[in-house]
Design an enzyme around this catalytic site. Structure first.
Site, short mmCIF file in Angstrom:
data_model
loop_
_atom_site.label_atom_id
_atom_site.label_comp_id
_atom_site.label_asym_id
_atom_site.label_seq_id
_atom_site.Cartn_x
_atom_site.Cartn_y
_atom_site.Cartn_z
N LYS A 22 31.31 33.49 31.88
CA LYS A 22 32.59 33.29 31.18
C LYS A 22 33.76 33.38 32.15
O LYS A 22 34.65 32.53 32.13
CB LYS A 22 32.73 34.37 30.10
CG LYS A 22 34.14 34.49 29.54
CD LYS A 22 34.25 35.57 28.49
CE LYS A 22 34.52 36.97 29.00
NZ LYS A 22 35.91 37.24 29.42
N ASN A 23 33.78 34.42 32.98
CA ASN A 23 34.97 34.66 33.80
C ASN A 23 35.09 33.71 34.98
O ASN A 23 36.10 33.73 35.70
CB ASN A 23 35.03 36.12 34.26
CG ASN A 23 35.39 37.03 33.09
OD1 ASN A 23 35.82 36.55 32.04
ND2 ASN A 23 35.21 38.33 33.27
N CYS A 116 46.94 44.29 25.25
CA CYS A 116 45.48 44.15 25.29
C CYS A 116 44.87 45.51 24.98
O CYS A 116 45.35 46.54 25.45
CB CYS A 116 45.06 43.70 26.68
SG CYS A 116 43.29 43.53 26.85
N ARG A 121 47.88 45.30 31.09
CA ARG A 121 47.38 44.24 31.97
C ARG A 121 48.55 43.43 32.51
O ARG A 121 48.84 42.33 32.06
CB ARG A 121 46.35 43.38 31.21
CG ARG A 121 45.16 44.24 30.79
CD ARG A 121 44.08 43.47 30.13
NE ARG A 121 43.36 42.60 31.05
CZ ARG A 121 42.37 41.80 30.66
NH1 ARG A 121 42.01 41.77 29.40
NH2 ARG A 121 41.76 41.03 31.53
N LEU A 125 51.40 40.87 40.12
CA LEU A 125 50.82 40.37 41.38
C LEU A 125 50.76 38.84 41.40
O LEU A 125 50.91 38.22 42.45
CB LEU A 125 49.43 40.97 41.61
CG LEU A 125 49.38 42.50 41.82
CD1 LEU A 125 47.94 43.00 41.83
CD2 LEU A 125 50.09 42.90 43.11
N ASP A 309 33.44 45.74 33.75
CA ASP A 309 32.88 45.00 32.61
C ASP A 309 31.46 45.46 32.25
O ASP A 309 30.88 44.97 31.27
CB ASP A 309 32.89 43.49 32.89
CG ASP A 309 34.31 42.94 32.95
OD1 ASP A 309 35.24 43.63 32.48
OD2 ASP A 309 34.50 41.82 33.48
N ARG A 401 33.04 36.05 21.79
CA ARG A 401 33.95 35.59 22.84
C ARG A 401 33.22 35.49 24.18
O ARG A 401 33.55 34.65 25.00
CB ARG A 401 35.11 36.58 23.02
CG ARG A 401 36.16 36.53 21.93
CD ARG A 401 37.31 37.43 22.31
NE ARG A 401 37.55 37.33 23.74
CZ ARG A 401 37.85 38.35 24.54
NH1 ARG A 401 38.00 39.56 24.06
NH2 ARG A 401 38.03 38.18 25.83
N1 EPU Z 1 46.80 44.37 37.88
C1 EPU Z 1 48.08 44.66 38.27
N2 EPU Z 1 48.96 43.62 38.43
C2 EPU Z 1 48.59 42.32 38.22
C3 EPU Z 1 47.27 42.04 37.83
C4 EPU Z 1 46.40 43.09 37.67
O1 EPU Z 1 48.44 45.81 38.47
O2 EPU Z 1 49.44 41.44 38.38
C5 EPU Z 1 45.84 45.48 37.70
C6 EPU Z 1 45.25 45.53 36.30
O3 EPU Z 1 46.06 46.28 35.43
C7 EPU Z 1 43.90 46.15 36.55
C8 EPU Z 1 43.50 45.62 37.91
O4 EPU Z 1 44.73 45.23 38.53
O5 EPU Z 1 44.02 47.54 36.65
C9 EPU Z 1 42.56 44.45 37.88
O6 EPU Z 1 43.03 43.45 36.99
P1 EPU Z 1 42.66 41.93 37.18
O7 EPU Z 1 43.92 41.13 37.32
O8 EPU Z 1 41.64 41.78 38.25
O9 EPU Z 1 42.02 41.54 35.77
P2 EPU Z 1 42.06 40.14 35.09
O10 EPU Z 1 42.04 39.08 36.12
O11 EPU Z 1 43.12 40.11 34.05
C10 EPU Z 1 39.46 39.83 35.01
C11 EPU Z 1 38.43 39.58 33.97
C12 EPU Z 1 38.23 40.85 33.15
C13 EPU Z 1 37.80 41.98 34.09
C14 EPU Z 1 38.84 42.15 35.19
C15 EPU Z 1 38.45 43.19 36.22
C16 EPU Z 1 38.71 37.21 33.56
C17 EPU Z 1 39.12 36.14 32.63
N3 EPU Z 1 38.86 38.48 33.12
O12 EPU Z 1 40.68 40.15 34.32
O13 EPU Z 1 37.17 40.57 32.24
O14 EPU Z 1 37.65 43.17 33.37
O15 EPU Z 1 39.05 40.90 35.87
O16 EPU Z 1 37.26 42.84 36.83
O17 EPU Z 1 38.22 36.97 34.64
C18 EPU Z 1 35.84 40.89 30.32
O18 EPU Z 1 35.17 39.90 30.67
O19 EPU Z 1 35.48 41.66 29.41
C19 EPU Z 1 37.11 41.16 31.00
C20 EPU Z 1 38.05 41.93 30.47
#
Ligand code: EPU
Length: 424
Positions: A22-23, A116, A121, A125, A309, A401
């Site tokens: 999915k991701n 969320c 979230r 960055l 995850d 999902r």
């Molecule tokens: N973070 C920041 N600033 C940002 C972005 C992220 O501080 O601008 C922090 C977040 O709060 C978190 C950490 O950095 O503490 C990592 O967040 P990340 O941005 O990597 O998460 P994401 O890209 O929103 C993806 C997956 C999630 C998974 C996370 C962590 C997708 C679509 N989603 O989310 O998947 O938990 O990476 O590995 O790729 C799931 O599949 O159940 C799911 C939630």
């Protein structure tokens, strides 16, 4: 809303195949907007998140079709630069539109996603990365508004308080592939899903070095073309099946479980003395008929560390270990919505800041429980398989999902499981 009724105690036996990740699919669907030519995606899982991402790229102007199971064709001849709130609020991953729109149209307006359940979230960055590439970025009316007329390759550091960012890295890579000059992303997310998206971009003509490592170098090209890409198998689904087989004392061959992507999870399972065998680079066999789990200490970290995850699934499994396990969540410190539900089934878990202290082994008994998010739903099923009696997991739209046909796959392995339509 549908519910899942699970009768605990039946042993899982047989083979199960893991679907596409999915991701990886979500940024990959967004990446098809980088070109006006056709992209063909294969091994795409049948998930509501994926169908929704398909709707989003269609709403942006792309022609989207699903000619056969697992295959999607997307041709984005002309696209809009505005992704409205109605689209983005339904799925956070639609933030992945930011990179492609910026790159192709040199302007983007993408609504900020809302809250969320798994915790804060932020997207700071993503914004920092675009600014480093020379884009003007403002937050206006709830939108991230990007003016990328002066975008060019640059040095971008993508680390934050919690490490790197998965979708943030995807966005900056997608923006940089069409930015003149060279971009070097430091502290890039190393998750295999990001590397898979980079592989697809390379197939489209992008020049990317170091994908899957903390330093990714991108040499911008003027244009990208169409491609055909097969999505990698879902390591989180694979890990979830291992935990399910172990909880149900089953004998299950998991096909599409890539050892190379499951290192940290398998290391914890070894420490827990969970019996598994690597049958091939792409399959893992669990024979848990005589399982006696030991407690573990585990901390979630960005890849190649233990994935957040799989944290809830490990938490559910550790209720069956003899002793005290400590799980610490370093990515989403509040991602413990499953804990009170497991306690309702008889688990003994206390929260201490970002940690969960799990005292086992608990005799779990079936109860009506509510799924709060995708991975929490998987944890409840793991507990239901280990429990005595019936567990009714409500709100399983979360499960749909991210897990392709999970109820059918469970039933094929011998679990007593029934989907109850419109249960509440
Ligand atoms: N973070 C920041 N600033 C940002 C972005 C992220 O501080 O601008 C922090 C977040 O709060 C978190 C950490 O950095 O503490 C990592 O967040 P990340 O941005 O990597 O998460 P994401 O890209 O929103 C993806 C997956 C999630 C998974 C996370 C962590 C997708 C679509 N989603 O989310 O998947 O938990 O990476 O590995 O790729 C799931 O599949 O159940 C799911 C939630």
């Amino acid at each position: 809303m549908d519910s899942l009724l699970i009768k605990g105690g039946s042993k899982l036996e047989g083979e199960v195949s893991v679907a596409g990740a999915k991701n990886a699919c979500l940024p990959i669907f967004a990446a098809t907007l980088l070109t006006d030519q056709k992209c063909v995606l294969k091994n795409v899982p049948d998930l509501s998140d994926v169908r929704f991402m398909a709707e989003i790229v269609a709403a942006m102007g792309a022609e989207v079709s699903n000619p056969s199971k697992g295959v999607w064709e997307i041709e984005a001849k002309k696209i809009s630069h505005i992704a409205p709130y109605e689209l983005v609020r339904k799925m956070r991953a639609s933030i992945c539109l930011l990179g492609p729109l910026t790159a192709r149209l040199r302007k983007a307006e993408v609504s900020l996603p809302g809250g969320c359940v798994i915790g804060a979230r932020p997207v700071d960055l993503h914004i920092k990365g675009l600014r480093a590439l020379g884009c003007k970025v403002e937050i206006e009316r709830g939108f991230i508004c990007v003016d990328a007329r002066k975008m060019r390759g640059s040095q971008v550091y993508l680390g934050g308080r919690f490490g790197s960012t998965v979708t943030g890295t995807a966005n900056i890579v997608m923006a940089a592939v069409l930015a003149p000059g060279t971009t070097v992303i430091e502290n890039a997310a190393c998750e295999p899903e990001v590397a898979d998206m980079c592989k697809m971009l390379s197939g489209m003509g992008a020049i990317i070095e170091g994908a899957g490592s903390p330093t990714v170098t991108i040499t911008g090209v003027p244009k990208l073309g169409g491609t055909e890409h097969t999505v990698l198998p879902d390591r989180i689904e694979a890990g979830t099946w291992i935990a399910m087989a172990a909880a149900a004392k089953g004998k299950v061959l998991i096909k599409g479980a890539l050892k190379k992507h499951l290192g940290s999870f398998l290391d914890i399972l070894e420490r827990a003395e969970c019996p598994f065998e690597i049958k091939s680079p792409t399959s893992i066999y669990v024979d848990a008929s005589n399982i006696k789990l030991k407690p573990v200490e585990c901390t979630t970290l960005p890849y190649p560390g233990f994935p957040t995850d799989l944290q809830a699934q490990l938490g559910a499994l550790m209720t069956q270990a003899d002793g005290i396990s400590v799980i610490t969540e370093r990515i989403y410190p509040e991602r413990y919505m499953y804990v009170p539900e497991l306690c309702r089934m008889g688990a003994n878990i206390v929260r201490e800041g970002p940690s969960a202290i799990i005292s086992g082994k608990s005799k779990l008994s079936g109860a009506p429980v509510m799924a709060s998010d995708l991975r929490a739903s998987a944890a409840l099923i793991i507990a239901a398989l280990a429990a005595k009696g019936d567990t009714l997991v409500s709100r399983i739209y979360h499960l749909d999902r991210g897990y392709d046909s999970i109820d059918k796959k469970l039933a094929a392995l011998g679990a007593k499981v029934e989907r109850i339509k419109n249960a509440d």
